[in-house]
Every structure is written in C-alpha cells, then in structure tokens.
Scaffold this motif. Structure first.
Motif, PDB file in Angstrom:
ATOM      1  N   ARG A 232     -27.595   5.508 -54.060  1.00 18.02           N
ATOM      2  CA  ARG A 232     -27.325   6.556 -53.080  1.00 18.02           C
ATOM      3  C   ARG A 232     -28.390   7.646 -53.125  1.00 18.02           C
ATOM      4  O   ARG A 232     -28.862   8.114 -52.077  1.00 18.02           O
ATOM      5  N   LYS A 236     -31.191   8.763 -50.204  1.00 16.13           N
ATOM      6  CA  LYS A 236     -31.384  10.138 -49.729  1.00 16.13           C
ATOM      7  C   LYS A 236     -32.843  10.549 -49.825  1.00 16.13           C
ATOM      8  O   LYS A 236     -33.370  11.244 -48.948  1.00 16.13           O
ATOM      9  N   GLU A 239     -34.806   8.708 -46.995  1.00 23.14           N
ATOM     10  CA  GLU A 239     -34.537   9.261 -45.668  1.00 23.14           C
ATOM     11  C   GLU A 239     -34.994  10.707 -45.544  1.00 23.14           C
ATOM     12  O   GLU A 239     -35.464  11.124 -44.475  1.00 23.14           O
ATOM     13  N   GLY A 240     -34.881  11.471 -46.643  1.00 30.18           N
ATOM     14  CA  GLY A 240     -35.243  12.884 -46.581  1.00 30.18           C
ATOM     15  C   GLY A 240     -36.709  13.133 -46.855  1.00 30.18           C
ATOM     16  O   GLY A 240     -37.435  13.642 -45.996  1.00 30.18           O
ATOM     17  N   LYS A 246     -32.668   6.569 -40.641  1.00 32.44           N
ATOM     18  CA  LYS A 246     -31.498   6.011 -41.326  1.00 32.44           C
ATOM     19  C   LYS A 246     -31.286   4.545 -40.981  1.00 32.44           C
ATOM     20  O   LYS A 246     -30.890   3.745 -41.824  1.00 32.44           O
TER      21      LYS A 246
END
Length: 263
Positions: A232, A236, A239-240, A246
C-alpha cells in the motif's frame, strides 16, 4: 493514442478435487507442486496474477468445504473446516492435464506444512479463479515489484509478455539461493534484493530501490505485490511521488504481517 484498456473476465466458481503428480524443491524457500486429475478439465486462468483458493485436509485428514451462498461461503455446522489459502496458478498445461503451484516455505501454517511434505497421490482441492484481471498489452513498459510470494506471478507475467515489450523487475527474496531463472521474449531488466535475515515485513529494500528509480520512457504500468502495508505504501509513492495515474497501477497485499490488524 494508447487506450490502455484492462479487462475483467469472470468465471463460475468450481471445486476441483485433484491429486499431486510431482513435488520439487525449486530453491531453499520455494516448493513446486504439480497437481492433476479429471476434475482439472476446463480450468481457465487468463491473467498472470490470478489466484485460486487451495483447500487442505483439516486436522482430522478430511476435506470439509464451504457451500457458496449469496451471503458468502458457509461451512457445515459441527465440522472442522478445511484450511484454505490463496495461490497463483503458476502454469496450466491443458494438453498434459497439469496445474503448477509454487509455495513459499515459511512459518508453520497449513499451506507450508502441506507443501513441504506433499507426495504423489496426495489430495488437494482447488477452487477458482473467480476471475481474471487482464492488464492492457499496449503499455510502453511494465514495472513489476514484489517479494518471494509474488515471484510465481512475476515469472508467469514475464513468460507471457510478447517480443518487443519492456519490463523493469524488482524482486526481494530471503537469500541469494532463492533466485530463479526468469524467461521472457520481452526486453527485461531484473534487480534482485536479498534480505539475508532481515524480517520480510520491515525490510525496505524495494522501497529504497524505488526512491532512486529512473522511470522508463513512455507509459508504464506498475504492478506491486508484497506484505500488505508495504504494498500500500509503495503504491502511494508511485502514484504520488512518481505521478503515475491510478489506473496504471495495481498493488496487492499477498500476505499480512499481522493478520488480525484492521486495514
């Protein structure tokens, strides 16, 4: 313009009573079990990261399976349910009537214990897959990140990539002896990371590699499979920090360090 369309294919769940045909130790921490039987006919798996549910004999040596209802699986009352775990169909050979399953040998759970001692003739019940999530084949590159539990899915995806595809692969394993030969017609770069005694739940080898990662040219799909919280957090970051859309990522927790923790 690339469409990058993914496809979800659903199958009708079915319990298949199969038998072990062969068992082989691939590496110090990976056991390969090949199963077969008449019930395997019609098996279908369209995506490298599909998962089937394996049912093992209970403590009494019996298979006590659930009945599938609209409210979910229901086990018979008063009977000890068969332990069940999710695994990747590593290879299905319809002509030979064989299904290959690779087991990471760690801990003392029912799957590990069964795989470590499985021999020809032993019984196993396989259910699924319930569906296949087929990733688009028109990305410019594929970035595959996973620990040893993801190795079967990664190896299968590389084998299924066509000539001309590009893949960057990051694999974390317990020790150097757990490296496996990976075959592909695609242009593949593989980086191996050995924990050498570091706990798999707290290791940061893959995360550290991502920090210095030079993204491939064009559109890239990122696939991540490790311990749940690690997967997870890496999603993040991708994607960040890396600004990957996404829809161009998929992260899965293949296991949990603390199964009773709420996510």
């Amino acid at each position: 313009m690339s469409l990058h369309e993914t496809q979800l294919i659903r199958f009708t769940p079915r319990f298949r009573h199969l038998q072990v045909l062969r068992s082989e130790r691939l590496t110090p921490n990976m056991q390969r079990i090949v199963v077969g039987g008449d019930a395997l006919e019609g098996f279908d798996s369209r995506a490298p990261d599909d998962h089937v549910k394996l049912f093992f004999p209970n403590a009494e040596g019996q298979f006590v399976l659930p009945v599938l209802t609209e409210q979910g699986p229901r086990y018979p009352e008063g009977q000890l349910p068969s332990p069940a775990r999710d695994y990747t169909p590593r290879l299905y050979d319809a002509d030979a009537g064989e299904l290959v399953l690779d087991f990471v040998l760690h801990g003392d759970g029912p799957a590990t214990q069964w795989a470590a001692h499985a021999k020809a003739g032993d019984a196993l019940v396989v259910a699924g897959p319930r569906g296949s999530h087929v990733i688009a084949d028109d990305f410019d590159a594929y970035v595959l990140i996973g620990d040893e539990t993801a190795l079967p899915a990664i190896a299968r995806r590389l084998e299924e990539l066509p000539e001309g595809a590009v893949a960057e692969v990051f694999i974390e394993i317990p020790e150097e002896g757990d490296r496996q030969p990976l075959h592909s017609a695609a242009q593949v770069t593989v980086s191996w990371f050995e924990r050498n005694g570091v706990d798999a739940a707290t290791s940061t080898l893959l995360e550290d590699a991502l920090v210095d990662f030079e993204q491939p040219d064009g559109d890239a799909f990122y696939w991540i499979a490790t311990e749940s919280k690690r997967a997870r957090m890496m999603r993040k970051f991708v994607e960040g920090h890396l600004q990957v859309p996404k829809d161009w990522t998929h992260a899965a927790g293949y296991w949990k360090a603390n199964p009773n923790d709420a996510e």
